[in-house]
Design an enzyme around this catalytic site. Structure first.
Site, PDB file in Angstrom:
ATOM      1  N   LYS A 100      45.100  62.388  82.492  1.00 20.26           N
ATOM      2  CA  LYS A 100      44.709  61.128  83.129  1.00 20.26           C
ATOM      3  C   LYS A 100      44.433  60.106  82.035  1.00 20.26           C
ATOM      4  O   LYS A 100      43.581  60.313  81.178  1.00 20.26           O
ATOM      5  CB  LYS A 100      43.458  61.324  83.990  1.00 20.26           C
ATOM      6  N   ASP A 147      38.502  51.974  83.736  1.00 18.94           N
ATOM      7  CA  ASP A 147      38.327  52.164  85.174  1.00 18.94           C
ATOM      8  C   ASP A 147      37.200  51.276  85.685  1.00 18.94           C
ATOM      9  O   ASP A 147      36.025  51.626  85.607  1.00 18.94           O
ATOM     10  CB  ASP A 147      38.027  53.644  85.481  1.00 18.94           C
ATOM     11  N   LYS A 185      33.220  49.247  90.744  1.00 22.26           N
ATOM     12  CA  LYS A 185      32.021  50.005  90.364  1.00 22.26           C
ATOM     13  C   LYS A 185      30.870  49.027  90.125  1.00 22.26           C
ATOM     14  O   LYS A 185      31.080  47.960  89.561  1.00 22.26           O
ATOM     15  CB  LYS A 185      32.272  50.775  89.051  1.00 22.26           C
ATOM     16  N   ASP A 234      37.920  56.794  80.358  1.00 21.69           N
ATOM     17  CA  ASP A 234      38.674  57.381  81.465  1.00 21.69           C
ATOM     18  C   ASP A 234      40.102  57.792  81.084  1.00 21.69           C
ATOM     19  O   ASP A 234      40.872  58.233  81.931  1.00 21.69           O
ATOM     20  CB  ASP A 234      38.676  56.412  82.656  1.00 21.69           C
ATOM     21  N   ASP A 283      38.773  53.304  93.696  1.00 25.44           N
ATOM     22  CA  ASP A 283      38.115  53.952  92.559  1.00 25.44           C
ATOM     23  C   ASP A 283      38.512  55.434  92.448  1.00 25.44           C
ATOM     24  O   ASP A 283      38.186  56.096  91.467  1.00 25.44           O
ATOM     25  CB  ASP A 283      36.588  53.807  92.691  1.00 25.44           C
ATOM     26  N   GLU A 293      41.314  56.566  91.655  1.00 27.91           N
ATOM     27  CA  GLU A 293      42.625  56.203  91.112  1.00 27.91           C
ATOM     28  C   GLU A 293      43.238  57.307  90.255  1.00 27.91           C
ATOM     29  O   GLU A 293      44.461  57.405  90.141  1.00 27.91           O
ATOM     30  CB  GLU A 293      42.499  54.918  90.277  1.00 27.91           C
ATOM     31  N   ARG A 349      43.523  60.510  90.638  1.00 23.91           N
ATOM     32  CA  ARG A 349      44.387  61.445  91.372  1.00 23.91           C
ATOM     33  C   ARG A 349      45.734  60.811  91.708  1.00 23.91           C
ATOM     34  O   ARG A 349      46.728  61.512  91.870  1.00 23.91           O
ATOM     35  CB  ARG A 349      43.647  61.960  92.615  1.00 23.91           C
TER      36      ARG A 349
END
Ligand code: BES
Ligand code: MN
Ligand code: ZN
Length: 512
Positions: free
Chosen positions: A274, A279, A286, A297, A356, A358, A360
């Site tokens: 990933k 993020d 967030k 991230d 959020d 994201e 996956r």
């Protein structure tokens, strides 16, 4: 980076700025401190009273504790640094590799500003020398790229550099096994430190494009084939997950494929990372307090990148393909909205309920793409869920898999290399929480067990019959607390050692 050499010289006669020795609490029942093996000559220079001297100075032998003592006249090095090893092992037992790795790391951290340190810690076997080397090189890490003080000639007390040279005593410089172990430790530590640098680099500089360029350059240097899909290629290829996540950012997404191949390889391992370079949460923004460290991230992609480069540097007899799913998750007029449906690379449709979630989405496309090449196993690594941090804390990553034996193997390998992890289930009943009235699946499900829900989502994008494991490193990837052992503040390089050992095991034919 810090230089590393082996020496057969005696601790007493060696020229260095500092001599590092181990000190431990006496094993059960015993009183006081004991000096660990490897430092006999040092102790002799103290007339056998080094433990007493350390006790007088208040040393307890606790793990990570460091005590500096001026040397007596019998030693060439002017300072002795004693590092705590915890409780000494019982007779016939030895210190674990991880104890030595951490101690070497603590010592190295206490030696910023020092030029040359000789490590006289206990070396009973090749693994001990390797662990000490790793610990010292990982502890001597600093991220200073953005600190201007001192660079323009201004004196600055805060710019003490990391330990410049490590001399390892007790190892056998001419022994093949020791040589190989030290070479491995050096390559591994350098690549872990490079992964840390990537994680620590601020997101305004480490965009998906910049990350891809770094991977391309490193690939060239190390004989790794690198292919980069830019936003045009991603559009043409139908990578709806990666494109959807990247759509809100001025910095377009990338999918990078790194292929290390060995002519005699019998197995292929695919690693998927990933790589969300920042993020923000996207439209499901967030709140403040949750976004300050979200440059981390992309830690999964950094780990995968480091593992592929290490495999190449070590010429492992296995093919290792790395997939970096790179995107920046930002809110904007072009961003994906909660309620949007994405058509993924696999053809499946996903209703985005929370922008959020994201990670996956980008991983799903990369997992499908990686599956097309039919590797013997796929392992993805991701800072995927806050739920995994709630479950396992800040130092342990979760392991999920579609194969119990493989999950156990990954867990055992992590344990062996000194990375804390724990097996987690993928309970089938959590799947229905992701049912969508509109699309094939939603990107969110029940809140409870959120880390497992994310794992179940990923599972749907792994090719039929392919062995797969998922490492959720959201806890250990980024250390917001103080440094400890060989772990610095900030990016840690979590999971690289596990991935490299997994590649080595695969090369040896020990897995599946
Ligand atoms: N990158 C975060 C997960 C994360 C949290 C990493 C803390 C490191 C530290 C991920 O993209 C995320 O936001 N996950 C959401 C998922 C939820 C919306 C289903 C989460 O965990 O809250
Ligand atoms: Mn997120
Ligand atoms: Zn994320």
């Amino acid at each position: 980076m810090t230089a590393l050499t082996l020496s057969t010289a005696g601790a007493a006669t060696l020229r260095a700025d500092v001599l590092v020795v181990g000190v431990a609490k006496s094993p059960q029942g015993g009183k006081g401190l004991v000096v660990a093996p490897g430092a006999e000559a040092v102790d002799a220079a103290f007339d056998g009273k080094l433990a007493t001297v350390l006790e007088t100075l208040g040393a307890s032998g606790a793990e990570g504790e460091v005590t500096k003592v001026p040397s007596p006249s019998g030693l060439k090095a002017p300072v002795v640094l004693a590092v705590g090893l915890g409780t000494a092992p019982e007779k016939d037992d030895t210190y674990t590799a991880e104890t030595l790795r951490r101690a070497a790391g603590s010592a190295a951290r206490a030696l910023f500003g020092t030029k040359k340190a000789a490590f006289a810690l206990p070396v009973e076997a090749v693994e001990d020398a390797e662990a000490i080397a790793e610990g010292a090189l990982l502890g001597a890490y600093a991220f200073t790229a953005y600190q201007t003080a001192g660079k323009d000639g201004k004196a600055d007390k805060d710019t003490k550099g990391p330990l410049a040279e490590v001399i390892l005593l007790g190892a056998k410089p001419r022994d093949k096994a020791y040589k190989a172990a030290i070479e491995r430790a050096l390559a591994l530590a350098e690549e872990i430190n490079r992964a840390r640098d990537l994680v620590n680099t601020p997101p305004n500089d480490l965009t998906p494009e910049a990350f891809a360029a770094i991977a391309t350059a490193a690939g060239k240097e190390n004989g790794i084939k690198v292919q980069v899909l830019d936003e045009k290629a991603l559009t043409k290829g139908g990578y709806g997950g990666i494109l959807g996540v990247g759509s809100g950012s001025a910095n377009p997404p990338r999918l990078v494929r790194l292929a290390y191949t060995h002519p005699k390889a019998e197995k292929t391992l695919a690693l998927v990372g990933k790589g969300i370079t920042y993020d923000s949460g996207g439209i499901s923004l967030k709140p403040a307090g949750h976004n300050e460290t979200m440059k981390c991230d992309m830690s999964g992609a950094a780990a995968v990148f480091a593992a592929v480069v290490t495999a190449a540097r070590l010429r492992l007899r296995v093919n290792v393909t790395g997939w970096l799913a790179l995107a920046e998750n930002m809110p904007s007029g072009s961003a994906v909205r909660p309620g949007d449906v994405l058509r993924m690379y696999s053809g499946k449709t996903v209703e985005v309920l929370n922008t959020d979630a994201e990670g996956r989405l980008v991983l799903a496309d990369a997992l499908t793409r990686a599956s097309e090449e039919n590797p013997d196993a796929i392992v993805d690594v991701a800072t995927l869920t806050g739920a995994m941090v709630l479950a396992l804390g800040n130092r342990t990553f979760g392991i999920m898999a579609n194969d119990d034996a493989f999950r156990t193997s990954v867990h055992e390998i992590a344990e062996e290399v000194g990375e804390q992890s724990w097996p987690m289930p993928l309970p089938a009943e959590l799947r229905k929480g992701m049912d969508s009235p509109t699309a094939d699946i939603a990107n969110m499900g029940e809140r409870m067990g959120g880390g497992l829900v994310a794992g179940l989502f990923l599972k749907e994008f792994v090719g039929e019959g392919i062995t797969w494991a998922h490492l959720d490193i959201a806890g250990p990837a980024f250390n917001e607390g103080g440094p400890f052992g060989y772990t610095p503040k900030g990016g840690t390089g979590s999971s690289v050692r596990t991935l490299v050992k997994l590649a080595e095991r695969t090369a040896a034919g020990d897995l599946g």
